[in-house]
Write a protein that holds these residues in place. Structure first.
Motif, PDB file in Angstrom:
ATOM      1  N   MET A 129    -106.320 -72.489   3.458  1.00  0.00           N
ATOM      2  CA  MET A 129    -106.130 -73.918   3.576  1.00  0.00           C
ATOM      3  C   MET A 129    -106.682 -74.457   4.907  1.00  0.00           C
ATOM      4  N   ALA A 130    -107.181 -73.559   5.746  1.00  0.00           N
ATOM      5  CA  ALA A 130    -107.679 -73.976   7.054  1.00  0.00           C
ATOM      6  C   ALA A 130    -108.855 -74.951   6.941  1.00  0.00           C
ATOM      7  N   GLY A 131    -109.626 -74.872   5.875  1.00  0.00           N
ATOM      8  CA  GLY A 131    -110.779 -75.743   5.719  1.00  0.00           C
ATOM      9  C   GLY A 131    -110.483 -77.061   5.041  1.00  0.00           C
ATOM     10  N   GLU A 132    -109.246 -77.268   4.625  1.00  0.00           N
ATOM     11  CA  GLU A 132    -108.867 -78.496   3.924  1.00  0.00           C
ATOM     12  C   GLU A 132    -108.651 -79.652   4.891  1.00  0.00           C
ATOM     13  N   SER A 133    -108.764 -80.867   4.361  1.00  0.00           N
ATOM     14  CA  SER A 133    -108.346 -82.050   5.108  1.00  0.00           C
ATOM     15  C   SER A 133    -106.841 -82.182   4.914  1.00  0.00           C
ATOM     16  N   TRP A 134    -106.134 -82.467   5.994  1.00  0.00           N
ATOM     17  CA  TRP A 134    -104.671 -82.531   5.942  1.00  0.00           C
ATOM     18  C   TRP A 134    -104.181 -83.960   6.124  1.00  0.00           C
ATOM     19  N   ILE A 135    -103.166 -84.312   5.352  1.00  0.00           N
ATOM     20  CA  ILE A 135    -102.509 -85.606   5.480  1.00  0.00           C
ATOM     21  C   ILE A 135    -101.270 -85.363   6.326  1.00  0.00           C
ATOM     22  N   GLU A 136    -101.214 -86.068   7.444  1.00  0.00           N
ATOM     23  CA  GLU A 136    -100.194 -85.824   8.449  1.00  0.00           C
ATOM     24  C   GLU A 136     -99.123 -86.909   8.409  1.00  0.00           C
ATOM     25  N   ALA A 137     -97.964 -86.577   8.955  1.00  0.00           N
ATOM     26  CA  ALA A 137     -96.898 -87.574   9.090  1.00  0.00           C
ATOM     27  C   ALA A 137     -97.313 -88.604  10.132  1.00  0.00           C
ATOM     28  N   ALA A 138     -96.662 -89.742  10.089  1.00  0.00           N
ATOM     29  CA  ALA A 138     -96.941 -90.776  11.082  1.00  0.00           C
ATOM     30  C   ALA A 138     -96.680 -90.211  12.479  1.00  0.00           C
ATOM     31  N   PRO A 139     -97.477 -90.600  13.473  1.00  0.00           N
ATOM     32  CA  PRO A 139     -97.324 -90.032  14.819  1.00  0.00           C
ATOM     33  C   PRO A 139     -95.985 -90.390  15.455  1.00  0.00           C
ATOM     34  N   ARG A 140     -95.470 -89.447  16.216  1.00  0.00           N
ATOM     35  CA  ARG A 140     -94.204 -89.676  16.903  1.00  0.00           C
ATOM     36  C   ARG A 140     -94.310 -89.342  18.378  1.00  0.00           C
ATOM     37  N   LEU A 181     -94.947 -81.350  12.906  1.00  0.00           N
ATOM     38  CA  LEU A 181     -94.617 -80.095  12.249  1.00  0.00           C
ATOM     39  C   LEU A 181     -95.875 -79.468  11.660  1.00  0.00           C
ATOM     40  N   LEU A 182     -96.756 -80.289  11.122  1.00  0.00           N
ATOM     41  CA  LEU A 182     -98.009 -79.801  10.545  1.00  0.00           C
ATOM     42  C   LEU A 182     -98.856 -79.092  11.601  1.00  0.00           C
ATOM     43  N   VAL A 183     -99.056 -79.737  12.746  1.00  0.00           N
ATOM     44  CA  VAL A 183     -99.876 -79.147  13.810  1.00  0.00           C
ATOM     45  C   VAL A 183     -99.262 -77.842  14.289  1.00  0.00           C
ATOM     46  N   THR A 184     -97.957 -77.826  14.459  1.00  0.00           N
ATOM     47  CA  THR A 184     -97.261 -76.630  14.916  1.00  0.00           C
ATOM     48  C   THR A 184     -97.371 -75.500  13.891  1.00  0.00           C
ATOM     49  N   ALA A 185     -97.180 -75.817  12.615  1.00  0.00           N
ATOM     50  CA  ALA A 185     -97.253 -74.801  11.562  1.00  0.00           C
ATOM     51  C   ALA A 185     -98.661 -74.226  11.442  1.00  0.00           C
ATOM     52  N   CYS A 186     -99.673 -75.083  11.523  1.00  0.00           N
ATOM     53  CA  CYS A 186    -101.052 -74.602  11.421  1.00  0.00           C
ATOM     54  C   CYS A 186    -101.423 -73.753  12.633  1.00  0.00           C
ATOM     55  N   ALA A 187    -100.949 -74.137  13.814  1.00  0.00           N
ATOM     56  CA  ALA A 187    -101.204 -73.338  15.012  1.00  0.00           C
ATOM     57  C   ALA A 187    -100.599 -71.949  14.856  1.00  0.00           C
ATOM     58  N   ALA A 188     -99.405 -71.870  14.280  1.00  0.00           N
ATOM     59  CA  ALA A 188     -98.766 -70.571  14.044  1.00  0.00           C
ATOM     60  C   ALA A 188     -99.565 -69.734  13.054  1.00  0.00           C
ATOM     61  N   ALA A 189    -100.286 -70.413  12.147  1.00  0.00           N
ATOM     62  CA  ALA A 189    -101.125 -69.708  11.167  1.00  0.00           C
ATOM     63  C   ALA A 189    -102.513 -69.405  11.716  1.00  0.00           C
ATOM     64  N   GLY A 190    -102.800 -69.863  12.959  1.00  0.00           N
ATOM     65  CA  GLY A 190    -104.054 -69.525  13.603  1.00  0.00           C
ATOM     66  C   GLY A 190    -105.186 -70.517  13.450  1.00  0.00           C
ATOM     67  N   PHE A 191    -104.878 -71.752  13.082  1.00  0.00           N
ATOM     68  CA  PHE A 191    -105.955 -72.742  12.988  1.00  0.00           C
ATOM     69  C   PHE A 191    -105.444 -74.121  13.367  1.00  0.00           C
ATOM     70  N   THR A 192    -106.370 -75.007  13.651  1.00  0.00           N
ATOM     71  CA  THR A 192    -106.064 -76.401  13.939  1.00  0.00           C
ATOM     72  C   THR A 192    -106.399 -77.202  12.694  1.00  0.00           C
ATOM     73  N   PRO A 193    -105.433 -77.961  12.172  1.00  0.00           N
ATOM     74  CA  PRO A 193    -105.709 -78.705  10.940  1.00  0.00           C
ATOM     75  C   PRO A 193    -106.701 -79.840  11.179  1.00  0.00           C
ATOM     76  N   ARG A 194    -107.552 -80.051  10.196  1.00  0.00           N
ATOM     77  CA  ARG A 194    -108.462 -81.197  10.221  1.00  0.00           C
ATOM     78  C   ARG A 194    -107.686 -82.367   9.639  1.00  0.00           C
ATOM     79  N   THR A 195    -107.308 -83.307  10.502  1.00  0.00           N
ATOM     80  CA  THR A 195    -106.491 -84.439  10.060  1.00  0.00           C
ATOM     81  C   THR A 195    -107.267 -85.731  10.247  1.00  0.00           C
ATOM     82  N   GLY A 196    -106.702 -86.780   9.833  1.00  0.00           N
ATOM     83  CA  GLY A 196    -107.326 -88.092   9.968  1.00  0.00           C
ATOM     84  C   GLY A 196    -106.479 -89.132   9.285  1.00  0.00           C
ATOM     85  N   LEU A 197    -105.826 -88.721   8.223  1.00  0.00           N
ATOM     86  CA  LEU A 197    -104.937 -89.632   7.501  1.00  0.00           C
ATOM     87  C   LEU A 197    -103.508 -89.399   7.956  1.00  0.00           C
ATOM     88  N   ARG A 198    -102.831 -90.484   8.297  1.00  0.00           N
ATOM     89  CA  ARG A 198    -101.428 -90.416   8.699  1.00  0.00           C
ATOM     90  C   ARG A 198    -100.631 -91.318   7.768  1.00  0.00           C
TER      91      ARG A 198
END
Length: 111
Positions: free
Chosen positions: A1-12, A17-34
């Motif tokens: 799923m590292a190559g997918e575009s990710w839909i993220e929660a509104a910024p706080r 949680l998405l960024v933290t979970a992906c970092a634990a899995a060894g990648f930075t999510p490609r985001t843009g939609l919140r």
């Protein structure tokens, strides 16, 4: 799923949680939609605009045309807080105690 575009929660103002979970899995999510609301996230996923994390609590609301896949490894953990008035009723304190360990956070709402 590292190559997918990710839909993220509104910024706080902190890593999501998405960024933290992906970092634990060894990648930075490609985001843009919140998107803040689950129904909106599901609509964006159904439109093919990306993938998103779904907590177990929201899994029952996933439309039939979407597919849920469990995460490998350790799933992200969410913190849940009890919102109480400054002088809570004894029954409310007892309920919170029954729910387990909790941290006290004091937040003052702007007036």
């Amino acid at each position: 799923m590292a190559g997918e575009s990710w839909i993220e929660a509104a910024p706080r103002g902190q890593p999501t949680l998405l960024v933290t979970a992906c970092a634990a899995a060894g990648f930075t999510p490609r985001t843009g939609l919140r998107v803040a609301e689950w129904s909106g996230k599901f609509g964006f996923v159904a439109a093919g605009l990306g993938v998103t994390l779904v907590p177990e609590l929201a899994a029952r609301a996933v439309p039939a045309d979407l597919v849920l896949r469990p995460l490998r490894g350790t799933a992200p953990v969410r913190k849940v807080y009890a919102a109480l008035p400054l002088t809570p009723l004894p029954a409310a304190l007892e309920l919170v105690e029954m729910l387990g360990e909790w941290e006290v956070c004091t937040t003052v709402s702007p007036t």
